[in-house]
Write an enzyme that holds these catalytic residues in place. Structure first.
Site, short mmCIF file in Angstrom:
data_model
loop_
_atom_site.label_atom_id
_atom_site.label_comp_id
_atom_site.label_asym_id
_atom_site.label_seq_id
_atom_site.Cartn_x
_atom_site.Cartn_y
_atom_site.Cartn_z
N CYS A 2 0.82 11.40 -17.88
CA CYS A 2 1.27 12.30 -18.92
C CYS A 2 1.05 13.72 -18.44
O CYS A 2 0.41 13.94 -17.41
CB CYS A 2 0.44 12.12 -20.19
N ARG A 27 6.37 14.60 -15.91
CA ARG A 27 5.24 13.67 -15.85
C ARG A 27 5.34 12.57 -16.89
O ARG A 27 4.54 11.64 -16.90
CB ARG A 27 3.92 14.43 -16.05
N TRP A 76 3.85 9.50 -21.19
CA TRP A 76 4.49 8.38 -20.51
C TRP A 76 3.60 7.19 -20.85
O TRP A 76 2.48 7.08 -20.38
CB TRP A 76 4.53 8.63 -19.00
N ASN A 102 -4.69 12.46 -19.88
CA ASN A 102 -3.82 11.85 -18.88
C ASN A 102 -4.68 10.87 -18.09
O ASN A 102 -5.72 11.26 -17.55
CB ASN A 102 -3.26 12.93 -17.95
N GLY A 103 -4.26 9.60 -18.03
CA GLY A 103 -5.04 8.61 -17.29
C GLY A 103 -5.21 7.35 -18.11
O GLY A 103 -4.44 7.09 -19.05
N GLU A 480 16.21 3.89 1.30
CA GLU A 480 16.11 5.09 0.45
C GLU A 480 17.40 5.29 -0.35
O GLU A 480 17.35 5.65 -1.53
CB GLU A 480 15.81 6.32 1.34
N LYS A 484 17.37 5.39 -4.39
CA LYS A 484 17.90 6.51 -5.18
C LYS A 484 18.89 6.00 -6.21
O LYS A 484 18.86 6.39 -7.37
CB LYS A 484 18.62 7.55 -4.29
N GLU A 487 17.17 3.95 -9.01
CA GLU A 487 16.26 4.78 -9.81
C GLU A 487 16.99 5.56 -10.90
O GLU A 487 16.52 5.65 -12.01
CB GLU A 487 15.59 5.84 -8.91
N HIS A 503 20.78 -13.37 7.28
CA HIS A 503 19.68 -14.25 6.88
C HIS A 503 19.52 -14.30 5.37
O HIS A 503 18.43 -14.54 4.87
CB HIS A 503 18.38 -13.81 7.57
N LYS A 602 7.39 10.97 -12.33
CA LYS A 602 7.36 11.67 -11.06
C LYS A 602 6.11 11.34 -10.26
O LYS A 602 6.16 11.17 -9.06
CB LYS A 602 7.42 13.17 -11.35
C1 G6P Z 1 7.12 7.86 -7.79
C2 G6P Z 1 8.30 8.81 -7.68
C3 G6P Z 1 8.91 8.74 -6.28
C4 G6P Z 1 7.84 9.01 -5.23
C5 G6P Z 1 6.64 8.08 -5.40
C6 G6P Z 1 5.48 8.49 -4.50
O1 G6P Z 1 7.56 6.55 -7.70
O2 G6P Z 1 9.29 8.48 -8.64
O3 G6P Z 1 9.96 9.70 -6.15
O4 G6P Z 1 8.38 8.84 -3.96
O5 G6P Z 1 6.17 8.12 -6.75
O6 G6P Z 1 5.02 9.75 -4.93
P1 G6P Z 1 4.22 10.78 -4.04
O7 G6P Z 1 3.97 11.93 -4.95
O8 G6P Z 1 2.97 10.09 -3.60
O9 G6P Z 1 5.09 11.14 -2.88
#
Ligand code: G6P
Length: 607
Positions: A2, A27, A76, A102-103, A480, A484, A487, A503, A602
């Protein structure tokens, strides 16, 4: 996970707290709330709303109080559904003490049972609500003293901001394993989860460490350990502006962050080229220079997109510096009872520097005496502070949940690291360093016109499944690209290595399942072409990412996105960009907000 903000100082319109909160929306954004002390009425006003921060903003319209102290919060959900009751700030039975957290409080069930037994009334299903009730017990007129008594009872991770109606001249912030800092203004203070929330007021910040508590009033602040012993803390300076944390004219942060990659890569590289071609100058690693001389292996640990950058780094360092490299998701490594080797450098890659799994793996390695290095974007974050040496990305705040500019910056730093390790063996990598210098200019040209990618997204906007394939350096880019897309556009997408296609994944191919094939004119071109033929033979549509000048590919692929020719190890810096844009346009066309994908956050500061 959060976002939290706490303010104390001259009473301010609550709209200013809301502005700070908006910069933490990445967040978490399923609900938002505030609790503000109105010195005129001597009352705390608490308002919460389900949904994004705009919903709270609407509810606050017309409320013109000037308040101090106040708390703001964006959620969150971890414990309990997305409801107003579960949104913070939470209070004790009397509405005296207010807490935003937060936590996760791991032992909340036991604490709650005990408190309920003693007659406390709980209004939410959250773990957090035990905190104000515990504080209610401990409160004897001084909220800081009450916090000192309660914190040792809590297990888990927490950043807390706390106010009390009966002690309204103080704001308390306390941290254990969750990010928290204090912005220092002129007789006003703002405690928040990250610096983007405080830059509007001040650029001077104190980063709290685990077990530390800041006690603020309009007269000053102190940082104390949990026993109340005063600590001397360094004041850091934030070297970026509020505009950097805003959209800069783009419709979304994600688009802004994709578009600014030519500059952010240049920022990452600044000052890191050695005098001679093929050499790297990495000042951040100098403190461990002697230990790095004996390094025989590198082990990269990270999560999400940062992990995928690590997979590119694995290729780069092992192929060009001739050092064996392993890469693992930090979450899996930490539970493996890892064997920590003396001559291995453990490299932690994290944009936020707060990812719980990455941090836990780092602590495990440290505890066993391993050498820890970092590639981190957020200055002063937990990973940055806990690694022995490291490199900052210098790409400014990344707000879009889906990582873009941090990824390309991570790739650039990994290329520098390959040169750095090669240099230790008297080897130079001029192809890599000189190639890197050209990347910002090439990227700027590539980003001038995005219409072809937009059209491609229009063509595929309604599909349900998509595959991505690549080999060698392009294999992590296939992963990646798929990450993307899933996500932010919620299209089911998977990435595979071209070699794995036969495979299993090939069973999925038919005319409704398009494949993005990263088929550059590199050392695995022929192999990729065979994979593309196998897909075409089964009527699978192909979108190829290819090197400019390759006419052959246009004969087989349904669509081709061309990228300029650069040395093979640097091509991921370019090939990922059309895939970022494709995912972005797909999300828009499917009606989703790419900055705030559902169920994601994030910075994943819980396991
Ligand atoms: C979350 C984000 C990703 C990010 C990952 C690792 O899953 O949505 O975009 O790559 O965390 O985050 P960091 O801050 O450790 O790079």
């Amino acid at each position: 996970m959060c976002g939290i903000v706490g303010y104390i100082g001259k009473p301010k319109p609550i709209a200013e707290g809301l502005e700070a909160l908006k910069r933490l929306e990445y967040r978490g954004y399923d609900s938002a709330g505030m609790a503000a002390y109105d010195p005129k009425e001597r009352e705390v006003m608490c308002i919460k709303a389900v949904g994004k921060i705009e919903k709270l903003e609407k509810k606050l319209k017309g409320i013109n109080i000037k308040a101090s102290p106040f708390l703001f919060y964006t959620r969150w959900a971890t414990h309990g559904g997305v409801t107003e009751q579960n949104c913070h700030p939470h209070s004790d039975c009397k509405g005296n003490i207010w807490v935003a957290h937060n936590g996760i409080i791991e032992n909340y069930q036991q604490l709650k049972e005990k408190l309920v037994g003693e007659g406390h009334k709980f209004l939410s299903e959250t773990d957090t609500e035990v905190i104000p009730h515990l504080l209610e017990h401990a409160f004897k007129g001084d909220i800081a003293k009450a916090v000192q008594k309660v914190v040792p009872l809590l297990r888990g991770a927490f950043a807390l901001v706390i106010i009390a109606k009966q002690d309204p001249t103080r704001l308390v912030a306390v941290r254990k394993s969750a990010p928290l800092l204090v912005g220092i203004g002129k007789r006003e203070y703002i405690a928040a989860s990250d610096p983007s929330a405080v830059v509007g007021m001040t650029k001077e910040v104190v980063y709290l460490d685990d077990g530390e508590m800041a006690v603020m009033s309009d007269k000053g602040y102190t940082v104390q350990d949990i026993n109340g012993n005063h600590l001397k803390k360094k004041v850091d300076f934030i070297d970026w502006n509020i505009e950097d944390a805003q959209k800069g004219g783009y419709e979304h942060f994600m688009l802004k962050e994709i578009m600014e990659q030519p500059e952010t890569i240049a920022d990452t590289m600044r000052g890191r080229f050695g005098k001679e071609a093929g050499t790297a100058k990495l000042g951040g690693l100098e403190v461990v220079g002697d230990r790095l001389k004996n390094i025989e292996r590198v082990h990269i640990l990270a999560m999400g997109t940062a992990y995928l950058a690590g997979l590119v780094g694995e290729q780069l360092i092992s192929e060009h510096a001739r050092i064996p490299v392993d890469t693992d998701p930090a979450s899996e490594f930490r539970y493996r009872k890892p064997i920590i080797e003396k001559n291995t450098a453990y490299l932690f890659i994290s944009q936020s520097g707060e990812t719980a799994d990455t941090l836990a793996a780092l602590r495990e390695v440290k505890q066993q005496g391993g050498l820890t290095l970092g590639i981190i974007n957020v200055v002063g974050s937990s990973v940055a502070r806990e690694v022995e040496a490291g490199l900052y990305n210098h790409v400014g705040p990344e707000i879009g949940v889906a990582s873009t500019k941090a990824f390309t910056s991570q790739l650039a730093l990994l290329a520098f690291l390959a040169a750095f390790f090669a240099n230790r063996k008297e080897k130079k990598l001029p192809e890599i360093t000189e190639g890197l210098k050209k990347i910002p200019g090439i990227l700027a040209r590539m980003l001038k016109d995005t219409r072809q990618i937009q059209k491609l997204a229009q063509k595929y906007a309604k599909i349900d499944n998509m595959l991505y394939i690549g080999r060698k350096y392009q294999y992590p880019i296939a992963l990646e690209g798929a990450l993307k897309l899933k996500e932010i556009s919620y299209v089911h997408a998977e990435g595979f290595s071209g070699g794995e296609l036969k495979h299993g994944p090939i069973a999925l191919i038919d005319e409704r399942v398009p494949t993005v094939a990263l088929c550059l004119s590199d050392s695995v071109y022929e192999k990729m072409m065979s994979n593309i033929q196998e897909i075409k033979a089964r009527n699978g549509p192909i979108i190829a990412v290819a090197t400019e000048g390759d006419k052959e590919i246009a004969k087989i692929a349904d669509d081709v996105l061309y990228i300029p020719r650069v040395p093979e190890p640097l091509a991921p810096l370019l090939s990922v960009v059309p895939l970022q844009l494709f995912a972005y346009f797909m999300a828009l066309l499917r009606g989703y907000d790419p900055d705030k994908p559902r169920n994601l956050a994030k910075s994943v500061t819980v396991e």
